[in-house]
Design an enzyme around this catalytic site. Structure first.
Site, PDB file in Angstrom:
ATOM      1  N   CYS A   2      39.470  32.614  46.180  1.00 15.47           N
ATOM      2  CA  CYS A   2      40.368  32.535  47.327  1.00 15.47           C
ATOM      3  C   CYS A   2      41.546  31.619  47.045  1.00 15.47           C
ATOM      4  CB  CYS A   2      39.633  31.970  48.516  1.00 15.47           C
ATOM      5  SG  CYS A   2      38.056  32.744  48.784  1.00 15.47           S
ATOM      6  N   ARG A  27      45.086  36.134  44.701  1.00 14.17           N
ATOM      7  CA  ARG A  27      43.755  35.556  44.508  1.00 14.17           C
ATOM      8  C   ARG A  27      42.696  36.206  45.386  1.00 14.17           C
ATOM      9  NH1 ARG A  27      44.394  30.279  42.111  1.00 14.17           N
ATOM     10  NH2 ARG A  27      42.305  29.789  42.793  1.00 14.17           N
ATOM     11  N   TRP A  74      38.711  36.041  48.887  1.00 11.92           N
ATOM     12  CA  TRP A  74      38.031  37.016  48.023  1.00 11.92           C
ATOM     13  C   TRP A  74      36.552  36.696  48.203  1.00 11.92           C
ATOM     14  CZ3 TRP A  74      34.648  37.430  43.941  1.00 11.92           C
ATOM     15  CH2 TRP A  74      34.635  38.662  43.271  1.00 11.92           C
ATOM     16  N   ASN A 100      37.840  27.251  48.356  1.00 12.28           N
ATOM     17  CA  ASN A 100      37.810  28.157  47.214  1.00 12.28           C
ATOM     18  C   ASN A 100      36.650  27.711  46.330  1.00 12.28           C
ATOM     19  OD1 ASN A 100      39.725  28.178  44.152  1.00 12.28           O
ATOM     20  ND2 ASN A 100      38.339  29.746  44.865  1.00 12.28           N
ATOM     21  N   GLY A 101      35.747  28.620  46.026  1.00 14.57           N
ATOM     22  CA  GLY A 101      34.627  28.272  45.152  1.00 14.57           C
ATOM     23  C   GLY A 101      33.312  28.785  45.710  1.00 14.57           C
ATOM     24  N   GLU A 482      42.506  47.445  25.948  1.00 19.67           N
ATOM     25  CA  GLU A 482      43.411  46.866  26.924  1.00 19.67           C
ATOM     26  C   GLU A 482      44.176  47.970  27.674  1.00 19.67           C
ATOM     27  OE1 GLU A 482      43.791  44.215  28.401  1.00 19.67           O
ATOM     28  OE2 GLU A 482      45.822  44.288  29.178  1.00 19.67           O
ATOM     29  N   LYS A 486      43.982  48.409  31.673  1.00 16.79           N
ATOM     30  CA  LYS A 486      45.179  48.425  32.521  1.00 16.79           C
ATOM     31  C   LYS A 486      45.137  49.633  33.436  1.00 16.79           C
ATOM     32  CE  LYS A 486      46.145  45.466  32.172  1.00 16.79           C
ATOM     33  NZ  LYS A 486      45.935  44.134  31.964  1.00 16.79           N
ATOM     34  N   GLU A 489      42.232  49.435  36.145  1.00 17.04           N
ATOM     35  CA  GLU A 489      42.287  48.400  37.189  1.00 17.04           C
ATOM     36  C   GLU A 489      43.341  48.670  38.243  1.00 17.04           C
ATOM     37  OE1 GLU A 489      42.704  44.386  35.627  1.00 17.04           O
ATOM     38  OE2 GLU A 489      44.261  44.979  34.242  1.00 17.04           O
ATOM     39  N   LYS A 604      43.235  37.736  40.889  1.00 11.66           N
ATOM     40  CA  LYS A 604      43.757  37.371  39.575  1.00 11.66           C
ATOM     41  C   LYS A 604      42.990  36.248  38.890  1.00 11.66           C
ATOM     42  CE  LYS A 604      47.901  36.820  36.931  1.00 11.66           C
ATOM     43  NZ  LYS A 604      47.700  38.033  36.171  1.00 11.66           N
TER      44      LYS A 604
END
Ligand code: GLU
Length: 609
Positions: A2, A27, A74, A100-101, A482, A486, A489, A604
């Site tokens: 978050c 986030r 999140w 956050n956490g 990769e 990309k 996602e 992110k």
């Protein structure tokens, strides 16, 4: 993951929190909320979904007040809902917390608090915090937060306000990132500097188990014993507009287009001429340290892991040091043997990636020297490393990493070449040629970006398909992985990145006219094998998009479409190959109408394990 933000001063707190949250929304966007103190009362607004919903709710019924905290979520514990949204409140509604956490011992704490009569509204881990603060509150908010933190296990960055002390904002952290922004007659807190950059370029970076007591005119930093901490002010090195879209539809698009310029910045001062040695300030290793190296371990997550795969390849090939690459999340559940003179290279855009930070601690504990390759300055990983080489990409906000990836690869190329020079492990003419080629890369990337319309045309032919296979080999296996990452996602097209050498061991079974293959077939040692693999796919009626060097007639004939890249030494090709693959993913996702900067379920900076 978050995002938290807070404001105390004389302007409208809700507006400033909202504007900070907009820059933190990468986030998480499961829900958003703010709490503001007005006339000795806390007022809260929370909504499910993206920040636009909170903006609308606040427009309809504003929350006036000059002390406030905000949150974009999140979810880790409890589904996205209004009750599970932050800020969370104490029973009496006078204390509000954003977090956050993950509080690991929340179950046990909740049972205790409930037994003591506290009434919980949500099912989040976070909600234990306002109740704990309420339990310890006796007219001193900082003291109550301090006591509460002593009970907690896990990771947190908190912003806490209390209606009884409207001129105070308390912030604290353990593991999750947090900065305090310094204003005049006003101050801020945020999960990252970018969130408050338009307001100030002066910040304190808060460390683990540190508390900040913030008023409009003062910031007091202490440890958990309330010993004062004398922290240096950090000046944010980029301009306020760096965190804006500047006319691009999405941050991802802007960031793709920033790559050539960022590469010039990354090379500046490190490599200016193929005849001069590479200088990597910040690495903190003497020539003797480099000569003594027995092993290099690259550790990272997601896109940065793919950069680490390239790093491992070039480290062995050029510097002749045994190298391995590990996913940070896997690293922690292994019991790796760390030899003497091991260098661990931790790669992370944010420098806050939880799994990478844990891997760092593990490696450090086992005696490895830590050199990190990071973008965000003064992050948690930076502070715990023995040396840091910054990729100099500028802020990356798009959830799908683009410029950080190519700049990580470029930085790792510099690292491997630097080691090769010191160790004299590669022929001087090869090193010189690679340095000359690296110096040419920014202009090649600029040229590739000018070719965007051609990539878009290719995207238009495939964007409605649902499955893709990306094949590469050797140094371009990570490019294939990769490229596939990309695409999946941001477009949600199912895409797999595979070694072309593995094709006959399984993935070829997927090939049919409904699945397109992206085959990386640039010049180099695997070129012939790649053309063979393309033939095998074509023989099974699978459409193929080749990625090939300009003017390659063989590939032009074999493939349905080609993404052209200028030629360069194979060891450097992952940088140029990445550009059309980023653009392909971007345009396919855009054509499918997806929200590219906020892909579903993703956020992110992954600050939780
Ligand atoms: N654990 C908190 C929640 O689920 C915060 C999550 C996070 O920081 O990602 O609400």
């Amino acid at each position: 993951m978050c995002g938290i933000v807070g404001y105390i001063g004389s302007r409208q707190a809700a507006e400033i929190c909202l504007s900070g949250l907009r820059r933190l929304e990468y986030r998480g966007y499961d829900s958003a909320g703010v709490a503001v103190i007005r006339d000795g009362q806390l007022q809260v607004r929370k909504v499910v979904g993206k920040l636009a919903n909170l903006t609308a709710a606040l427009r309809e019924s504003p929350l006036p007040g000059t002390t406030g905290i905000g949150h974009t979520r999140w979810a880790t514990h409890g589904k996205p809902s209004v009750t599970n949204s932050h800020p969370h409140l104490s029973c009496d509604g006078r204390i509000a917390v954003v977090h956050n956490g993950i509080i690991e011992n929340y179950g046990e704490l909740r049972n205790q608090l409930e037994a003591e009569g506290h009434q919980f509204r949500s099912v989040t881990d976070t909600e234990v915090m306002p109740h704990l603060v309420e339990k310890y509150y006796q007219g001193d908010l900082r003291e109550a937060v301090r006591r509460a933190i002593l009970d907690l296990e896990g990771a947190f960055a908190f912003g806490v306000i209390c209606a009884d002390e409207p001129e105070q904002l308390i912030a604290a952290r353990r593991f999750s990132p947090l900065v305090v922004g310094i204003g005049e007659g006003e101050n801020y807190i945020a999960s990252d500097m970018g969130a408050i950059r338009p307001e100030t370029d002066q910040v304190y970076v808060i460390g683990d188990d540190e508390l900040a007591l913030i008023t409009p005119d003062d910031i007091e930093l202490t440890d958990l014993e309330l010993n004062p901490i004398d922290r240096q002010v950090f000046t944010i090195p980029w301009p306020p507009e760096a965190a804006q879209k500047s006319g691009h539809k999405y941050f991802m698009h802007k960031e793709i287009h920033e790559q050539a310029e960022a590469m010039h910045a990354c090379l500046a001062g490190r490599l200016s001429n193929p005849d001069e040695p590479i200088i990597l300030e910040g690495l903190g290793m003497s020539e003797q340290d480099i000569r003594n190296l027995q092993k290099v371990v690259f550790t990272a997550c997601g896109t940065a892991f793919h950069a680490g795969m390239v790093g491992q390849f070039i480290m062995e090939s050029l510097a002749q040091v045994p190298a391995q690459v590990d996913l940070a999340a896997e690293f922690q559940v292994k019991d790796p043997v760390v030899l003497d003179n091991t260098l661990a290279v931790i790669i992370s855009q944010s420098g806050e990636t939880a799994d990478s930070l844990l891997a760092l601690r593990d490696l450090k504990g086992k005696g490895a020297r830590i050199a990190s390759v990071l973008n965000v300055v003064d992050s948690s990983i930076a502070r715990e490393s023995d040396g840091v080489v910054y990729i100099q990409a500028g802020p990356e906000i798009g959830v799908a990493s683009t410029k950080a990836y190519t700049l990580q690869v470029l930085t790792l190329e510099l690292l491997a070449l630097h080691f090769a020079e010191v160790r004299q492990s590669a022929p001087p003419e090869q090193i010189r040629a690679l340095k000359a080629a690296l110096l040419a890369v920014p202009d090649q990337v600029a040229e590739l970006l000018r070719r965007e319309p051609e990539v878009k045309q290719v995207a238009a032919r495939y964007y409605e398909m649902d499955d893709a296979l990306y094949l590469g080999r050797g140094i371009n296996l990570p490019s294939a992985m990769e490229g596939a990452l990309k695409l999946k996602e941001i477009s949600y097209i199912h895409a797999e990145g595979y070694s072309a050498g593995e094709m006959k061991h399984g993935p070829i079974a997927l090939v049919d006219p409904e699945l397109f293959t992206v085959a990386i077939a640039v010049n180099g040692q695997v070129y012939e094998k790649m053309t063979g693999n393309i033939q095998e796919i074509k023989a099974r009626e699978g459409p193929v998009i080749g990625v090939a060097n300009d003017g390659d007639e063989v590939i032009a004939q074999q493939c349905n479409d080609v993404l052209w890249v200028p030629s360069c030494p194979e060891l450097i090709s992952p940088i140029t190959v990445a550009i059309p693959l980023q653009l392909l993913a971007y345009h396919m996702a855009d054509m499918r109408g997806e929200d590219i900067d906020q892909p579903r379920n993703l956020a992110k900076t992954v600050t939780v394990e």
